[in-house]
Motif scaffolding. Structure first.
Motif, mmCIF file in Angstrom:
data_model
loop_
_atom_site.group_PDB
_atom_site.id
_atom_site.type_symbol
_atom_site.label_atom_id
_atom_site.label_comp_id
_atom_site.label_asym_id
_atom_site.label_seq_id
_atom_site.Cartn_x
_atom_site.Cartn_y
_atom_site.Cartn_z
ATOM 1 N N LYS A 23 0.996 -1.078 -0.004
ATOM 2 C CA LYS A 23 0.053 -0.083 0.068
ATOM 3 C C LYS A 23 0.986 1.089 -0.051
ATOM 4 N N SER A 24 2.269 1.199 0.445
ATOM 5 C CA SER A 24 3.066 2.312 0.435
ATOM 6 C C SER A 24 3.828 2.167 -0.924
ATOM 7 N N ARG A 25 2.927 2.664 -2.016
ATOM 8 C CA ARG A 25 3.764 3.128 -3.236
ATOM 9 C C ARG A 25 4.967 3.869 -3.104
ATOM 10 N N THR A 26 4.753 4.786 -2.424
ATOM 11 C CA THR A 26 5.788 5.878 -2.034
ATOM 12 C C THR A 26 6.173 5.662 -0.834
ATOM 13 N N PRO A 27 7.199 4.664 -0.458
ATOM 14 C CA PRO A 27 7.535 4.358 0.991
ATOM 15 C C PRO A 27 8.160 5.405 1.806
ATOM 16 N N THR A 28 8.022 5.516 3.094
ATOM 17 C CA THR A 28 9.023 6.214 3.974
ATOM 18 C C THR A 28 9.424 5.343 4.879
ATOM 19 N N SER A 29 10.610 5.995 5.422
ATOM 20 C CA SER A 29 11.613 5.070 6.444
ATOM 21 C C SER A 29 10.463 4.421 7.431
ATOM 22 N N ALA A 81 13.573 4.679 2.536
ATOM 23 C CA ALA A 81 13.566 6.251 2.666
ATOM 24 C C ALA A 81 12.945 7.104 1.823
ATOM 25 N N GLY A 82 12.750 6.580 0.434
ATOM 26 C CA GLY A 82 12.372 7.504 -0.721
ATOM 27 C C GLY A 82 13.358 8.372 -1.253
#
Ligand SMILES: [Zn+2]
Ligand SMILES: [Zn+2]
Length: 299
Positions: free
Chosen positions: A140-146, A199-200
């Motif tokens: 669901k995190s298409r643009t993940p963060t840390s 981290a993106g």
């Protein structure tokens, strides 16, 4: 209290659960928090190295953090079981120090085994039969963060946390004893590589993928491409399995080169990096303090 009473073991189990929960939650919060702080301090550098145009939403952060708490619970459960197995002599983990060569060998062996476990488990979770129930949540995190480092469904949380006790059980079966410090070091490396992968922002230096000395280690772009496009780059620490199995993203190196721009050292950049270094040292110190505060064996 007598060592063989039920009351004794209930209390030991509770203590171990609290210790492992604190350690696992702490390592997640410290690692993801430190990287978020570093990227915020070095904002202009980070913005220039952002891998995707799309930005994570508030909803993404909330989902990633809340489901990571659930994963911490499973890590704490298997950590607790591991400590109990050490106490009862089922697996052999020792506190006494080992030489540098054995220490390095132990870490290399766990990292190689975990990378292999992760690659094949990850491939299995991507099959039609399993994807929806197990791995869709992470994607669901298409643009993940840390903060997505532990963002798993309950089923995936169980599968991810099963590695360490399974590995130590196999080691014990072959009569191999492990140093608790090597395990502690590996757990630190595991979370660090995990938050970096999500981290993106590409944090690895320019030229990484063109160096034969470094290209065997995955980068942020490597795992980010897995989140944005799926079906390629299943590996965790190393690029080997994806290359052997032909699953590396065909444009991986090209995409990395595009985003990992060489560093131009200005006065402002030097100042930002000094603050960043202090933040990194402070987070390392908090991780070490946390490790010793929750007990000699922070599993
Ligand atoms: Zn995946
Ligand atoms: Zn991921």
């Amino acid at each position: 209290m007598e060592h063989n009473t039920a009351q004794y073991w209930i209390e030991r189990t509770q203590d171990h659960f609290v210790s492992t929960f604190t350690f696992d939650l702490g390592r997640y919060l410290v690692a993801a928090g430190a990287l978020t702080l570093i990227l915020w301090l070095a904002k202009s550098w980070a913005d220039a190295r952002r891998i995707q145009r799309r930005r994570p939403t508030r909803k993404d952060y909330i989902r990633e953090i809340s489901s990571s708490f659930r994963t911490v619970f499973f890590f704490a459960l298997t950590g607790m079981a591991t400590v109990l197995m050490i106490e009862t002599g089922i697996i052999d983990v020792r506190e006494e120090p080992v030489g540098m060569a054995i220490f390095t060998l132990q870490i290399a062996a766990i990292a190689l085994a975990h990378d292999t476990y992760f690659y094949w488990m990850h491939r299995a979770l991507h099959t039609k039969r399993l994807f929806r129930a197990t791995h869709l949540h992470h994607h669901k995190s298409r643009t993940p963060t840390s903060w997505a480092a532990y963002s798993f469904s309950a089923w995936e949380g169980i599968a991810e946390s099963a590695f360490m006790p399974l590995y130590l059980l196999i080691a014990a079966f072959f009569g191999v004893a492990y140093s608790d410090f090597a395990i502690f070091f590996f757990l630190g490396w595991m979370i660090l590589r995990n938050v970096i992968g999500h981290a993106g922002v590409e944090v690895h230096p320019a030229g990484w993928v063109d160096s034969k000395w470094l290209d065997w280690l995955t980068t942020t772009t490597h795992h980010d491409l897995h989140h944005s496009e799926g079906n390629h780059n299943f590996g965790l620490y190393f690029t080997w399995w994806d290359r052997w199995m032909g699953t590396e993203h065909p444009q991986y190196k090209e995409r990395f080169r595009k985003v990992a721009k060489p560093i131009i050292i200005t006065k402002r950049f030097a100042e930002t990096m000094s603050v960043t270094l202090v933040a990194m040292l402070a987070s390392l110190a908090s991780l070490a303090t946390l490790g010793s505060a929750v007990g000699a064996l922070p599993l």
